[in-house]
Scaffold this active site. Sequence first.
Site, mmCIF file in Angstrom:
data_model
loop_
_atom_site.group_PDB
_atom_site.id
_atom_site.type_symbol
_atom_site.label_atom_id
_atom_site.label_comp_id
_atom_site.label_asym_id
_atom_site.label_seq_id
_atom_site.Cartn_x
_atom_site.Cartn_y
_atom_site.Cartn_z
ATOM 1 N N HIS A 107 0.833 -1.216 0.000
ATOM 2 C CA HIS A 107 0.000 0.000 0.000
ATOM 3 C C HIS A 107 0.860 1.256 0.000
ATOM 4 O O HIS A 107 0.424 2.302 0.479
ATOM 5 C CB HIS A 107 -0.938 0.035 1.217
ATOM 6 N N SER A 114 14.948 20.876 -16.459
ATOM 7 C CA SER A 114 13.779 21.695 -16.804
ATOM 8 C C SER A 114 14.255 22.928 -17.552
ATOM 9 O O SER A 114 15.287 23.504 -17.222
ATOM 10 C CB SER A 114 13.045 22.098 -15.529
ATOM 11 N N GLU A 149 9.939 7.577 -16.836
ATOM 12 C CA GLU A 149 8.540 7.939 -17.126
ATOM 13 C C GLU A 149 8.137 7.502 -18.538
ATOM 14 O O GLU A 149 7.013 7.054 -18.765
ATOM 15 C CB GLU A 149 8.346 9.451 -16.966
#
Length: 426
Positions: free
Chosen positions: A152, A273, A286
């Site tokens: 979890h 970035s 990702e």
Amino acid sequence: MWGGRFERSLLPELEEFASSLDADQYLYHFDLQGSVVHARALQKAGILSGSELAEIERGLQQIRTEFEGRSFAFAETDEDIHTAIDRRLTELTPAGAKLHAGRSRNEQIAFDLRLYCREEAQVATAVLASVVDELAAKAEAYADVPMPGYTHLQRAQVVTVGYHLLAHAEALFRDIDRFAVAYENAEKMPLGSGALAGTTLPLAREAMARELGLARVTENSMDAVSDRDFALDLVYACVSTSIHLSRLAEDIVLWASSEFGFVRLADEIATGSSLMPQKKNPDIAELIRGRAGRSLGAFVALATVLKGLPLTYNRDLQESKESLFAAVDNVLQTGEAAMVLVEHLDFDRERVTAAASDPTLRATDAAEELVRKGTPFHEAHEEIGRLVRDGGFVPPWDVETSIAKRVFGVAKRAHAIRRKVARVKL
Ligand code: ARG
């Protein structure tokens, strides 16, 4: 190709829609291979003379050279790779006009796709083996570094980094078996099936299969030209692999977050970035996670094409190719990226160890220690739970002992896995 029956040809505005030439580029090699074997069978059946066979073989070889040198010129009227090769062969030699006897594009495409699946199952196995090997190598390097294991997404019990990495290796190791099954299921020779109902020409199918190194021949020609189960099997192996790579990628994204801080992203595998000067992002992980969608999408598209098709060949089947190629390309590219990513994984030993030092991660071990001394488990659970709640819990052993009692054999299993994949990896 069907000139006799037709007075007019397909409208030019429909030609591109009907063409599968783009996707077919993957298949010219197999189509030529199948044509050679078919030509030889025709010669043995007395349909082609020895010199006609020789001319056809020479022509097919010439076409291969043209494809490999990227000089093969497609004609407007080429509908697919089969018509293109047949047209070119007939240009090169009059004997070319005899090659299509007893065969159909329906069996050709089934054949080409089977050989494609067989080959790509092998390539995918090699890529997977390399990912598994990198994971197992990392597991060896971090075999004993304590780490919290999660359920979890809450800290649960202490494990090691090596053990966690091996869990991902095991999942991908199973995918190697899936590709082996896909390989085997592709290995049947459909040539001789004709359009759907075989041929009256005496083609020695078993001998053709032997010549191609294929283990078996298809049993029923109607099934053979409409079956794409072997493609579905391969795409499923891709889906399963993509899911596993995606889950690995998700763990890496979590570990690289400031909140976890378990892995440091090396510059070579990170991106920044354009706006925020301080950022370092796990884009590669990702993308691997995101790419799983392509495989799954391809599986759904392929299964959807197949469901509800009446026997036998229907042109819908042309659509099965794009999905198949997309899933395979996707899994190969994703696998190669994952391999590099894992190779560069750099765990912050201190931070992971600190996270694992939370004593409550040994509460379960403490309850089991009470059980060993005779307390019924429910009572032990209750007792330790109360101590945790009241802040009075002291674990029975240090972290190392706790791990040693449950999570053992990492180095041994990693070594065994590496030995098993050594023969097939890239
Ligand atoms: N281009 C077709 C395909 O990829 C080949 C078979 C065409 N057969 C036919 N009867 N139209 O599936």
